[in-house]
Every structure is written in structure tokens, then in C-alpha cells.
Design a protein around this motif. Sequence first.
Motif: not given
Length: 812
Positions: A520-542, A567-572
Motif C-alpha cells: 500500500x505504498x502509493x508514492x512515485x517510485x524510481x527503479x534504478x536497475x530495470x531489466x527487460x524481464x521487469x517491464x511488465x511489473x513496471x507498467x502493472x505497478x506504476x 521514466x528517469x534519464x541518467x546522465x554520466x
Amino acid sequence: MINFSSLEKITGGKNLQYISDKQIRTLIIDSRKAVGESGAIFFAIAGERHDGHRYIQELYQKGVYQFVVEQVIENLASLKEANIIQVTSSVDALQRLAAYHRTQFSIPVIGITGSNGKTIIKEWLYQMLSRNGSVVKNPGSYNSQVGVPLSVWQMQPHHSIGIFEAGISHPGEMEKLANVIKPTIGIFSMIGSAHDEGFSSQQQKIQEKLRLFKASHTLIYCKDHDAIDNAISLSNYKSLSWGYSISADIVIESVQSRYIVIYQGQRLSLTLPFSDPASIENCFHCIATLLWLGYNQMAIQEGINSLRTVQMRLELKEGINHCQLVDDTYNNDLAGLEISLQFLTHQHQRTRKRVILSDILESGLPNENLVKLIAELITKNHIDDFIGIGRVLGEYRKYFSSTSIFYESTEAFLRDFDTSELHNEIILVKGARTFEFEKIVNRLQRKVHGTVMEINLGALVHNLNFFRSRLKPSTKIMVMVKAFAYGSGSNEIANILQYHQVDYLGVAYADEGVDLRKNNIALPIMVMNPSEESFNSLQLHRLEPEIYSFKILRALLSYLNDQSLSIHIKLDTGMHRLGFEECDLDELIQLLRKHKNLHVASIFSHLAGADETEHDTFSKNQAGKFKQWADRISDALGYKPLYHILNTPGILRLPDYQMDMVRLGIGLYGVDPTTEGFRELKPVATLKTIISQIRHIKSGESVGYGRRGVASGDLTLATIAIGYADGFSRAFSRGVGQVLINGKRAPVIGNVCMDMTMIDITGIDAAEGDEVILFGSQLPIQEIASSIKTIPYEILTNTSERVKRIFVAESI
């Protein structure tokens, strides 16, 4: 009874809108704790980072129809049923209202101040005096500019005496609290270093605190504290001193295990149940007060014998059947119950909420009236299940829902209640000490070994507010809760952060974000290390992924197929870990402009050396690059995402680069990653275990695997219930590591084992079952980490998840 129509005169304010006269019953200053009820009034306080005026519309929808404001309200017409008064200061109006309420009562009121001991003295006096009457007091340490008026507002006709503590941080504050409390009896506990930064000298601090007693009939203090004694001697205060000095009004003589108290020609012989100096001093403040009130030796000794340890906190523990327990088993009164219920209702990890409550003793109210009030609190806090224990609650069960369950005693509950009925819920266990509710907690708590990590939520909130104080009001905060919230427990930490309205959470992997959403955490959440396998979870759980390469960006675009995602863009800019470089910008911009379904929520980078002065020029260059590159992206997008580059050391050392948001990590947990020593931070985590066994070994005998430990002389050996499987590294072996037992350090002897460690406790007074501190406020984690040439991050995150986390917070 005070009505809204009286507020103009009481507060000096002006009615913006007056619809109909209503009684004022409940004072609200925190919109998050507001429950719409008849007689509630909200004081909109405009602070440096939070403005209560922003929540007026929301509160109105909840059923709050009375408001004290500092500003003219927009859309006043939409609040057509509300009474609204405008004042210069809502805090001042709150104090004036409470001060007016105080004038309606002529009972004795004890006011307590000092640097230390205020809360203990107050609670012990409450325990002593409530044996003979109805006592009103501050809930917990509600001793601030808003806490005191909220406490005094509790005074009712059935009370026979009041006890209120007052704390201040700056000159001028005590004058206001004195007008609210108006103590007839004063107690000055002691003077110390707390809040020294707010005063020019210790003398000024004493003089400011003494203002509480300007109208008191007497002021009780210890004459042995020279600075306090000198200040009072030079004043016009009527005083009653106690101490070991023969010049004190009450002279104390210590005779073996007893104390002789000489007062007005009488000699009283008293026994105290403790030996530490702080408890003895706190107790004698209480004894002096009872003597002033006319208590005899027998009554005073009975009061002393009734004293219980004051644990000014509740604990959030893991329970059986996937439940959580809020352990609040040491005290029970109406004010404390209301605060505990508020804490319970803002725990969102479990959707179903249950309360196990004992009879409230010595409230001063008729039993039926008392139970009615309890039932109202249970109802308005939307408690799903209620269990009442005690004769009084059972007698008036008609005021509770039909699903409520009642037991005559704790023993009957333990005998008859089927714990298999409990599943995936959060349970408040709160009872008067005589009901021994610790037995219920023991039954409902999940059994694990004796090693625990204790997380102090009060210290965590203090640290959050400290970092907020260093930011501009417009700067947002993302808090990193990756790696099990640095070992502290992600769900519980995220819940408290959501309650305190941080702007973003950051996690390492999508699974961590999914777990937060399921709790029940509703805050915006940034995922730092997404993988292709996680794309469905990213979309399903905002969840919002960090995009740091073309590979992950193109894979995400292919998966989305024109569906939208933030999304969040990371610059080096110089860390050289992850991120797009300057040569990538043109292609990146082209992809982002082409695929409008991607919303860039933020653009960020990471400083490589924010913790050390020697890298400040490099950090400045990084910030400059980042701003230039991010502006190129924003200009091309046609909108400006949030910019952020500061981590914890950056917030502390480089405030010029705050931009739109900062990322708070290890600092939230009280660890200063810089070398500059920010003392305001409070340690949040304490790792502790117990002594499993004590044995005596002879000189020359070996200890542990490989016989790596050898006794250089006869020694006392203790085995403690923690090992490298719990996160206590093997690097602490053979004297490198030290632990704390009863305030004394004990070195590790031999090698750290998987589940156990042996320590040398020669010369330390210890017993099997005693508590052992691995790190905490008395044994800093920075020192522990340094001893094995690592950093606090590693110590915290290596603490195994099999180590039970207990979350503590102030309760009553």
C-alpha cells in the motif's frame, strides 16, 4: 464549553466566514490525523516546508467544518458550511485558546521543565498521584509550543490535578507556555547541554526556563545543582529545595540501602527500588512534591513501590500468520489510546486493523462514560476488529460493534482465543500494566532467535526533518529505500516516509518496488536497475525506470508499443558507472522526441566525490555539465523534467546544487558520510543480541574453530547469539570487533562462527540473557565499520533479513 463564537475575543482574530455557532471539542494541527467529527477545529499552521492551508479543502471533504487560518482562503464559496477565523499566528491562537481553557479550572497544576528527566518525573508523579485522584498530563513528551496547548486542552471537570512538562529551544518560548500551563507548583529537574545552540549561555537558558514558574506557589528543585540554585536564590521565586546539603529545605541522608529524609522536623525513612543516580534524582523530585502536597511516610513509600519503568515508546513487531503487532503494553489512558490508534491507522502495510485493549484504570470518569469514549475512538479510527479485556469493557459491550469479543482477564484470552483467526492484519496491543499484556505479545509475536535490529522511527523522522531544513521549500526529496532500506526494513520505512510526505522513493530493482506497492505504498517510485524481464511489473505497478543506455531504452520502447510510461534519464557526468554521455545526447533526444508515450519525469546524475572537500572542483564541473546537458534535453522535449544530482553528502556539503530534487540515502539512517561531523543526525538502527551462555576458562585454553582464540589468563567467556550468517562479519574475529554489555566493551575472542560469537567479559558484571549491543548510539556504526576497514553502508546492508526488525516510536 467554548464555542466558535468566542474565538474572536479569545484569539484576537477576525471571522472570515461564520455560518453557525458550534462547540469546540477537538483541536487538530495535523491534517493527516484529522477525523471529521462534531466539534473538531483545524489550526492551519504555515511552516517552512509544510503549509496546513493546502489541506483545508481535503479536511472539509472529511467533515471538518471549523478552521483557524493565517491567510485568506481561496474558493471560500466551496466551504459553504464552514466557520473560518483568520489570525496572525495559528500557533499563537492555539496557545491562547488553551490558556483560556486553563482558566476554567482551579485544581493544582504541576509544571515541569529542565534539560533532562522531565518526562520521567511527570510519568512517575502520575503513577503516584493517580492512586488517589484523576490526573491529567501530557501524552508522552508533548512539551513543545503546540504539544503543551494540546495537552492542557485535555483538562476536564473530573480531574483533580494536572501535570505538564514544558520544553523550549529558544528565548521567549517559555513565556508563552507559562501562560498556557499556569502551574501552581513548579519542578526544575536539571540543566544540561540540550538545545544549547539556541541560547547565548547556560545562565540565559536557566533564566528562560524559570519563566514557567512566574505565578507558581512554590518551585521544587535540587539544591546540589549550583547553577540552578544560584539563579533561584537571586530571584523572587518561592522555592522548596532538596538535596544532600544541610542548607536544603529537605535534607537527604543516605544510610546503606535506605534514605533518611528530613523535612520540617520530621525524619522519614524511605527505600528506593533503583541505584542509578538519574533515577534517584528523578524520584526525589517526586518525593519532594508529595511532601509539599502533605503525603505521609507510608503514602510516599507506597507510591515509590508502585513505580514502573517508563518506556516512552511503542514497538512495531513481526507477528504470527503474517501479522504485525503494535506493542504498547506498558500504559493505558485515553490520551495515550488516541495517539496509539492514530499510529495504527497510518500503518498501511496491512489492510485489516485489530485492537486488543484492557480496561483503562483510574481515569476519574464513570465507567459507562469512559467506555462510551473508548468506543467512539475505536469507531472514528475505523478499527475492523476489537477485543476488550477486563470487567468494565465487558459490562458495557453494547457500545461496540456486534463482532467485538470480550474476555474477563488476560488469562481467559490466552486460554480461549484461537490465534489461527489472525491472518495478515495489524494488531494494536495496549493495556494497563496490571493486565500483563506482555504475555499476549509473547503469544502473538513470531518466534525468532534473540538477535534484533531496533529501528527508531522517531530518530528517522528527526533526520528527515534535519535534511529538509537544509533545503529550499521548493526542493523535492527522493528517499532511497533500496537494499531493504539500508537493512532497516523497506515496507515499514516507506510507510513512515509516505506519512511524512516525501516526494519520491528510490529502489534498486523492480521486485522491491512491487513489494512496496503490495504493501500500500502509493508514492512515485524510481527503479534504478530495470531489466527487460521487469517491464511488465513496471507498467502493472506504476514504477518508473531509470534509463541509462540505448539498449535498455530501445528494449523498453519495443515492449511498450506506444503505451505510456514515466521514466528517469541518467546522465554520466563523471562517475562513470551508468548513464548517457555528451556524445549520446543527439540520438537520445531524437528517440525521446519521436516517442511521446515516454514522459521524462526527471533527469539526473551522480556526484563522484561529494563527501570530500578535495573533490569540490570536480563536483562543480559535474554540476555544470549536468545542467548544460539536461537543458538541451528539456529544450528539445518542450517541458522541463525534475533535475537532481545531490546525494546525502551533497545535501550536507553542496547546497548550491539542490536544483529541483535531492536523493537522500544513508543520512536518513543517522550516518554522516562526510568528514565534517554533522552532530544533529541521530542513529536510527541498533543491532542487539543476548548472551546465550557464560563459562570460565583457564589460562592457555583455546576458543572456537581452528583454536584461533587463546586465553592469555583466566577469563570469563560469553557466547552471544549472532554470527556471520546474521551479518556480523568474520572480519571482527580475534579481538578486532568489540561489543557493548551493560555499558562496557568486550572484545571478540577467537573466530566469529556462523550463528554465534565468543567474547571476553572478564571484569564485566553480566548474566545469561543480558542484552549485547553490536552497534547503536553508544557504539557508533562508523567506529564499528572503521575497525574492519569498511563503511557503514556495508555494515547496515549486510545485516541479514533473518534478523528480526523491531520498529519503535513514541507512544503516549
